[in-house]
Write an enzyme that holds these catalytic residues in place. Structure first.
Site: not given
Ligand code: F6P
Length: 341
Positions: A103, A125-127, A162, A170-171, A272
């Site tokens: 973007e 974008t990886i997202d 656990r 994922g921003r 990353h």
């Protein structure tokens, strides 16, 4: 024509495959020449560039990262940033630019096109949160890497009774969390689009444990936020595009789960790892198709457009569409995930 390429913003698997495809068709079929600006807009502003040829772009298809380097430099931060890019292009006899980025990068590309520079964008974008395209390359690779990790976390979580909280990128949008959570059989998925209630999360885990499972997997997108007034998240530094450095929500979730339920909990932050390494077959094909369409667009004289995936087709859309609203996770996906939680 002499055409420049740049890669801006965070890297992802498939960038090199785009570069290879652009040069292969652009030089081999259309007869154009290519240069690459180093480190995104920084190289474009400072005139740092390298020649890109059929020969030096061989063997790139499966290589992760970007041979051009990348940065989050924002030309709009300096008074004459766009002008500097324009001057570099003029001085280097560059006729058009292919900007590969998200973007932010595409937003700058759109402004540059407004100054009369010929620009074509390739969405990255990886997202997977750019609205003008169904998918971006790199995303499916990240989903597979996260799914493999979740599979591994499952066996150790089960052995130790656990709860394991797994943080993925994922921003603003939780596409990686939603897809890898579904694929990996996560019990709870937390995404930025839906602020979470920690009490509800704990209750779901208690219910699951009451039904006989002594372990759970929680997948959290790094941009997930607690419902207002419930928990406090620490924020970090910002970059030139004003994005805060994320990371930390999973530790908060893990601490709260342990404190509220008494279940032993651990955290794994994939971060990353999801952006590195070789692209999947799907992403190699998508990146190649994007590269071919982008160089064809430049060859056809198009400008201020970007390539995009629409269903199974690759199309050209106005750059303005790509930098408008972000594409958030389809709530239907989260409904499906809830069935298995
Ligand atoms: O924008 C893509 C992204 O991968 C986000 O998911 C993440 O928050 C950010 O980049 C990380 O950026 P950097 O690599 O600069 O720390």
């Amino acid at each position: 024509m002499r055409i420049a390429l740049l890669t801006g913003g965070g890297d992802c698997p498939g960038l090199n495959a785009v570069i290879r495809a652009v040069v292969r068709k652009g030089e081999g079929v259309h007869g154009h020449r290519f240069v690459g600006f180093r480190h995104g807009w920084r190289g474009a502003m400072q005139g740092e560039l390298i020649d890109l040829t059929f020969d030096n772009t061989r063997g790139l298809l499966q290589r992760g990262g970007t041979i051009l380097g990348t940065s989050r430099t924002n030309p709009l931060k300096s008074d004459d940033g766009l002008e500097q890019v324009r001057r570099t292009m003029e001085r280097e006899n560059v006729d058009a630019l292919i900007a590969i980025g998200g973007e932010d990068t595409l937003g700058v590309a759109h402004q540059l096109a407004g100054l009369g520079v010929k620009v074509v964008g390739v969405p990255k974008t990886i997202d997977n949160d750019l609205s003008a395209t169904d998918f971006t390359f790199g995303f499916m690779t990240a989903v597979q890497t996260a799914t493999d990790a979740i599979d591994r976390l499952h066996t150790t979580a089960e052995s130790h009774d656990r709860v394991i909280v797994c943080e993925v990128m994922g921003r603003h949008a939780g596409w990686i969390a939603a897809y890898s959570g579904l694929a990996g059989g996560a019990d709870v998925i937390l995404v930025p689009e839906v602020p979470f209630d920690i009490d509800e999360v704990c209750e779901r885990l208690r219910n699951r444990h009451r039904r006989g499972s002594a372990f759970s997997i929680v997948v959290v997108a790094e941009g997930a936020v607690p419902k207002e007034g419930t928990l406090t998240l620490q924020t970090g530094e910002t970059d030139e595009f004003g994005h805060v450095r994320l990371g930390g929500v999973s530790s908060l979730v893990q601490r709260e789960i342990e404190a509220r339920t008494g279940f032993e909990a651990r955290v794994t932050v994939l971060g990353h790892v999801l952006r590195g390494g070789t692209p999947s077959a799907y992403d190699r094909v998508l990146a190649t198709r994007f590269g071919i369409e982008a160089v064809d667009a430049v060859h056809d004289g198009d400008t201020d457009v970007m390539v995009a995936q629409e269903g199974s087709r690759i199309v050209r859309v106005p750059l303005a569409e790509g930098v408008g609203q972000l594409k958030t996770v389809d709530p239907g996906l989260l409904d499906i995930a809830a069935v298995f939680g």
